[in-house]
Scaffold this active site. Structure first.
Site, PDB file in Angstrom:
ATOM      1  N   VAL A 165      47.940 106.655  62.936  1.00  0.00           N
ATOM      2  CA  VAL A 165      48.686 106.280  61.730  1.00  0.00           C
ATOM      3  C   VAL A 165      47.786 105.771  60.610  1.00  0.00           C
ATOM      4  CG1 VAL A 165      49.100 103.860  62.372  1.00  0.00           C
ATOM      5  CG2 VAL A 165      50.799 105.102  60.990  1.00  0.00           C
ATOM      6  N   GLU A 256      40.390 108.097  74.686  1.00  0.00           N
ATOM      7  CA  GLU A 256      39.529 109.168  74.177  1.00  0.00           C
ATOM      8  C   GLU A 256      38.590 109.678  75.264  1.00  0.00           C
ATOM      9  OE1 GLU A 256      38.037 109.449  69.878  1.00  0.00           O
ATOM     10  OE2 GLU A 256      36.301 108.627  70.954  1.00  0.00           O
TER      11      GLU A 256
END
Length: 307
Positions: A165, A256
Site C-alpha cells: 500500500v 519475501e
C-alpha cells in the site's frame, strides 16, 4: 471456483499473448525493439519491459473476456495513511477498463478514505488485528490472503495481484502483466548476480537457497496470477513460515524470503521488470524507460511499530 468457467479462454489468451510477446521481442523489425535488456527468462517466460509489448493488441485479447482482477493491500496501523494515494493513482493507471475488486485489510476501518471508483471497480474493507511488531504483520499477510481467497475471492475474481500500500502508480499497469503466476524483479538487485541476492542462506530455514542457486531476486511487494495459483503460493509460504516458527527461526526477509524460495521451485509464467516495482528514493536508470509503480519515501521509524 469462479476462475474455472473462463479457464480455457484464459489459457488460449495467455498462449496467444506469449507467442506474440516472443515475436514482438525477437523477430519484429520495429526500430525501437529492445536490445538493451533481457526480455525472456531461461525457462522462456516473458520479462515485461516498456517496448516489449503492444498495449493495444494485448488489451484487445483480454478486455473482451470481461475479467475481474482482485487486488489486495494491507493498510495496518499508520500505513492507512498511504491508502488514498494508492487508490487514486490506481484508478488512473492500474488495469484501466477492467473490473477490479480492491480488498483492503486494516485495523482502522474508520480511517479508510472515500475514493471515487470508476465503473466496474469496487472496494471491500476487511478488518484484521493490529500488531506491535511489523514483522508479525508482514508474516501474517500470506495467511490472510490464503484465507480470504478461500472464503471470498475465489468466487469473485479471475486474477489477483497482491501489492504494497505504501506505493503509487505513475503509468500504465495493464493486461501485459496478466499470467498464471507473476512475479516482479526487485529494483535493488536486477543488475546483480544470484550470489549477491539476499536470499535466506541458513539451511535450517525452509526458505533456504544455496549460494550456487537462484534465478532472480523477486520483490515481496508484488506477486499475482490466477487466483488458484496464488492460493497455492500463499498456502505453501505460510506453512513453511509456520514450520520455521516451530523451529525457532525467522527467514531473513520474512515473507519475501519464502516467496523467493517458492518461485525458485515454481517458476513464474511471467516476470515483470523493475518498472513495476521501483522506489522513489532510487534514481532512474537508463534501462527503466517508464516507472509504473513505485514505493514512496517514508520514515520507517515513524510508520512502523518496534523500529
Amino acid at each position: 471456483m469462479r476462475y474455472i468457467k473462463p479457464y480455457v479462454l484464459i489459457v488460449i489468451a495467455g498462449t496467444f499473448s506469449l507467442l506474440w510477446y516472443v515475436y514482438f521481442s525477437f523477430f519484429s523489425e520495429r526500430p525501437n525493439r529492445r536490445t538493451d535488456v533481457v526480455s525472456v527468462t531461461p525457462w522462456l517466460a516473458p520479462i515485461v519491459w516498456e517496448g516489449t509489448f503492444d498495449p493495444v493488441l494485448i488489451d484487445n485479447i483480454y478486455k473482451p473476456m470481461n475479467l475481474t482482477i482482485a487486488t489486495t493491500v494491507f493498510a495496518v496501523g499508520k500505513y492507512v495513511r498511504f491508502l488514498q494515494d494508492f487508490l487514486e493513482t490506481a484508478e488512473k493507471h492500474f488495469m484501466v477498463g477492467f473490473n477490479v475488486h480492491y480488498y483492503v485489510f486494516t485495523d482502522r476501518p474508520d480511517d479508510v478514505p472515500s475514493v471515487n471508483l470508476n465503473q466496474g471497480r469496487h472496494l471491500r474493507v476487511i478488518q484484521v488485528p493490529g500488531s506491535n511488531r511489523w514483522q508479525e504483520i508482514s508474516a501474517r499477510r500470506m495467511e490472510i490472503i490464503q484465507t480470504t481467497i478461500e472464503r471470498q475471492i475465489r468466487r469473485e475474481a479471475d486474477y489477483i495481484f497482491c501489492l504494497d500500500v505504501d506505493s503509487k502508480f505513475h503509468a500504465r499497469w495493464g493486461s501485459e502483466s496478466l499470467g498464471r503466476l507473476v512475479a516482479v524483479i526487485h529494483p535493488g538487485y536486477y543488475e546483480q548476480t544470484h550470489d549477491r541476492f539476499p536470499y535466506e542462506r541458513r539451511p535450517a530455514s525452509t526458505a533456504y537457497i544455496p549460494m550456487d542457486e537462484g534465478d532472480y531476486y523477486y520483490g515481496g511487494a508484488m506477486f499475482g496470477g490466477y487466483v488458484a495459483d496464488v492460493y497455492t503460493l500463499t498456502k505453501v509460504c505460510w506453512n513453511r513460515f509456520e514450520e520455521d516458527t516451530r523451529n525457532y527461526i525467522q527467514a531473513a526477509w520474512q515473507e519475501e524470503s519464502h516467496l523467493n524460495r517458492y518461485l525458485l521451485d515454481n517458476k513464474p509464467s511471467k516476470v515483470l521488470s523493475p518498472e513495476y516495482l521501483w522506489q522513489d528514493l532510487k534514481a532512474k536508470t537508463k534501462e527503466v524507460k517508464v516507472i509504473r509503480f513505485s514505493g514512496v519515501i517514508k520514515n520507517y521509524a515513524e510508520v512502523r511499530p518496534n523500529v
